[in-house]
Design a protein around this motif. Structure first.
Motif, short mmCIF file in Angstrom:
data_model
loop_
_atom_site.label_atom_id
_atom_site.label_comp_id
_atom_site.label_asym_id
_atom_site.label_seq_id
_atom_site.Cartn_x
_atom_site.Cartn_y
_atom_site.Cartn_z
N LEU A 27 0.81 -1.21 0.00
CA LEU A 27 0.00 0.00 0.00
C LEU A 27 0.85 1.28 0.00
N VAL A 28 2.13 1.15 0.30
CA VAL A 28 2.99 2.34 0.32
C VAL A 28 3.08 2.91 -1.09
N GLY A 29 2.69 4.17 -1.24
CA GLY A 29 2.72 4.82 -2.55
C GLY A 29 1.61 4.39 -3.49
N VAL A 30 0.57 3.73 -2.97
CA VAL A 30 -0.45 3.15 -3.85
C VAL A 30 -1.16 4.23 -4.68
N ASP A 31 -1.43 5.38 -4.10
CA ASP A 31 -2.10 6.44 -4.84
C ASP A 31 -1.11 7.23 -5.70
N LEU A 32 0.10 7.43 -5.18
CA LEU A 32 1.10 8.16 -5.95
C LEU A 32 1.43 7.43 -7.24
N LYS A 33 1.42 6.11 -7.22
CA LYS A 33 1.68 5.34 -8.45
C LYS A 33 0.67 5.71 -9.53
N VAL A 34 -0.57 5.90 -9.12
CA VAL A 34 -1.61 6.27 -10.08
C VAL A 34 -1.33 7.64 -10.67
N TYR A 35 -1.00 8.61 -9.81
CA TYR A 35 -0.71 9.96 -10.30
C TYR A 35 0.52 9.96 -11.22
N HIS A 36 1.52 9.19 -10.84
CA HIS A 36 2.77 9.14 -11.62
C HIS A 36 2.52 8.55 -13.00
N LEU A 37 1.81 7.42 -13.05
CA LEU A 37 1.53 6.79 -14.34
C LEU A 37 0.62 7.67 -15.18
N ALA A 38 -0.36 8.31 -14.56
CA ALA A 38 -1.26 9.19 -15.30
C ALA A 38 -0.49 10.34 -15.93
N ALA A 39 0.45 10.92 -15.19
CA ALA A 39 1.25 12.02 -15.72
C ALA A 39 2.12 11.55 -16.88
N GLU A 40 2.73 10.38 -16.73
CA GLU A 40 3.54 9.83 -17.82
C GLU A 40 2.68 9.61 -19.07
N THR A 41 1.50 9.06 -18.88
CA THR A 41 0.60 8.78 -20.00
C THR A 41 0.14 10.06 -20.67
N ALA A 42 -0.19 11.07 -19.86
CA ALA A 42 -0.64 12.34 -20.42
C ALA A 42 0.47 13.01 -21.23
N LEU A 43 1.69 12.98 -20.73
CA LEU A 43 2.80 13.59 -21.46
C LEU A 43 3.08 12.85 -22.76
N ALA A 44 2.75 11.55 -22.78
CA ALA A 44 2.94 10.75 -24.00
C ALA A 44 1.76 10.86 -24.95
N GLY A 45 0.74 11.64 -24.56
CA GLY A 45 -0.42 11.83 -25.43
C GLY A 45 -1.47 10.75 -25.31
N GLY A 46 -1.40 9.92 -24.26
CA GLY A 46 -2.36 8.83 -24.10
C GLY A 46 -3.55 9.20 -23.24
N ASP A 47 -4.44 8.24 -23.06
CA ASP A 47 -5.64 8.42 -22.24
C ASP A 47 -5.27 8.14 -20.80
N PHE A 48 -5.04 9.19 -20.02
CA PHE A 48 -4.58 8.98 -18.65
C PHE A 48 -5.68 8.48 -17.74
N TYR A 49 -6.94 8.53 -18.17
CA TYR A 49 -8.02 7.95 -17.37
C TYR A 49 -8.11 6.43 -17.55
N ALA A 50 -7.44 5.92 -18.55
CA ALA A 50 -7.44 4.48 -18.78
C ALA A 50 -6.17 3.83 -18.25
N ALA A 51 -5.21 4.65 -17.81
CA ALA A 51 -3.93 4.12 -17.35
C ALA A 51 -4.03 3.72 -15.88
N SER A 52 -3.80 2.45 -15.62
CA SER A 52 -3.87 1.95 -14.25
C SER A 52 -2.65 1.09 -13.96
N PRO A 53 -1.93 1.34 -12.87
CA PRO A 53 -0.77 0.51 -12.54
C PRO A 53 -1.16 -0.96 -12.38
N ALA A 54 -0.23 -1.83 -12.62
CA ALA A 54 -0.49 -3.27 -12.51
C ALA A 54 -1.01 -3.61 -11.11
N GLY A 55 -2.10 -4.32 -11.07
CA GLY A 55 -2.67 -4.74 -9.81
C GLY A 55 -3.56 -3.73 -9.14
#
Length: 412
Positions: A37-65
């Motif tokens: 659970l450590v960083g569980v929410d931050l992982k979502v924000y981090h992946l969403a930001a990476e996806t957004a910068l890459a031009g992807g759908d950041f609402y569809a990006a979910s970390p594994a698990g």
């Protein structure tokens, strides 16, 4: 306050110390048993930001698990872009933790400032330390920090907004400060209830302009389709009452008045729980909003507003931290009497941020007899300790207002 000596600090000290001790125990339990659970929410924000910068759908990006993805409005995603530039989510989590702790310390400083202003004397160093420790390490604070949540920067904005409104008289600054958390998580918009009661029209105008402006910027930057995706995937599920139909799952990590309503009336249509929840809170709001002439009356009314904001909506247990202001100042300001006893007892009970499933785990992994869980299970299915505690604190607020109400004079 009166010219008499300030109220005893011991009820506040007991509540704050208990919250800190439980927070330390909770942190140790999370790190030992649920380190994932450590960083569980931050992982979502981090992946969403990476996806957004890459031009992807950041609402569809979910970390594994992960069972969920980004849930904030599109205009908020640029705030996390710097994290995407760091080397992995671990580095982002380290930076975000520093931000959270700094914000929690800022909240503590404002709590002390409010308390000392209305108390009329400086708090002893032990109380300042307890307030700081409670803000950073209570059982309500630890999950937000360990999970990498955004609650403390938002709480800091709200507390600063109340300072600007109630102390400095800077309504425009206050309105902007109140709007920012509402843009991110929506439910903080309930602070507008207090602004209406205060007739703080400039604050309302500033908050409205900030919210509308943020939405317009978001549409211009990310387009209409992204906002429709946000509504469909993030907003609608958060506003749904479907989980309450048939009775809320006792394991659900929610602190809301809709929980007991769903348990007591499981066959109601889902739409009824929203209306009934706010109707249950309305009498307390109406009663405490009648008189707001003294500092205590205003702080009581603000507490009721914040309580409605937290328990009126289906809030997570860790959102209880939004009640730190004015909960902590009131612990120091209430004079001896039944209102302080109720309020302090409710605050103490609220420290136990557990659900039925948490208690069952404790019973299973400790020498506590199973009969203890069997005795507690019905009460914990009906409500969580923070909800019971909030009910006690609201009762204390009602008594405080009633005690200070003017006595009608008999006609001569």
């Amino acid at each position: 306050m009166t010219d008499d000596a300030p109220p005893s600090p011991w009820p506040a000290r007991i509540v704050l110390l208990a919250g800190v001790l439980l927070g330390i125990a909770g942190a140790e339990a999370t790190l030992a048993r649920r380190a994932s659970l450590v960083g569980v929410d931050l992982k979502v924000y981090h992946l969403a930001a990476e996806t957004a910068l890459a031009g992807g759908d950041f609402y569809a990006a979910s970390p594994a698990g992960h069972p969920y993805s980004y849930v904030y409005p599109p205009v908020t995603i640029p705030a996390f872009y710097p994290y995407a530039l760091l080397d992995g989510w671990e580095a982002a989590f380290a930076v975000h933790t520093l931000v959270n702790v700094a914000a929690a310390v800022g909240v503590a400083a404002l709590l002390v400032a409010f308390t000392e202003r209305y108390r009329g004397t400086e708090l002893p160093w032990v109380d300042r330390a307890l307030v700081g420790a409670f803000a950073v390490a209570s059982l309500h604070s630890v999950p937000s920090i360990l999970y990498g949540e955004t609650n403390f920067p938002l709480l800091l904005a709200i507390a600063a907004g109340f300072w600007w409104l109630e102390v400095d008289g800077e309504q425009t600054k206050a309105g902007v400060a109140f709007a920012l958390p509402a843009v991110v998580k929506l439910f903080p918009a309930a602070v507008g209830l207090w602004l209406l009661r205060r007739r703080a029209w400039r604050a309302i105008a500033a908050a409205t302009a900030t919210g509308v402006g943020a939405f317009a910027v978001g549409v211009a930057a990310f387009g209409v389709d992204t906002h429709l995706t946000y509504v469909e995937r993030a907003l609608v599920p958060r506003l749904s009452n479907d989980q309450f139909v048939g009775g809320l799952d006792p394991a659900a990590q929610l602190v809301t008045v809709r929980r007991p309503l769903s348990v007591l009336f499981p066959s109601l249509p889902s739409s009824a729980y929203t209306a009934l929840g706010f109707l249950a809170l309305a009498p307390v709001v109406a009663y405490t909003f009648r008189r707001i002439e003294t500092p205590i009356e205003r702080l009581v009314a603000i507490f009721v507003t914040m309580a409605v904001m937290v328990v009126g909506f289906p809030s997570l247990l860790l959102y209880f931290a939004f009640l730190f202001f004015p909960l902590v100042p009131l612990l120091y300001l209430f004079e001896a009497g039944p209102e302080r006893a109720l309020f302090a007892t409710g605050a103490f009970v609220s420290n136990v941020a557990l659900t039925a499933s948490n208690v069952e785990t404790l019973v299973t992994e400790t020498p506590i007899p199973d009969a203890a869980f069997e005795a507690l299970a019905p009460a914990l299915a009906l409500a969580t300790p923070p909800l019971y505690g909030t009910a006690l604190m609201l009762a204390g607020c009602v008594l405080a207002v009633r005690k200070r109400a003017p006595t009608p004079t008999a006609p001569s």
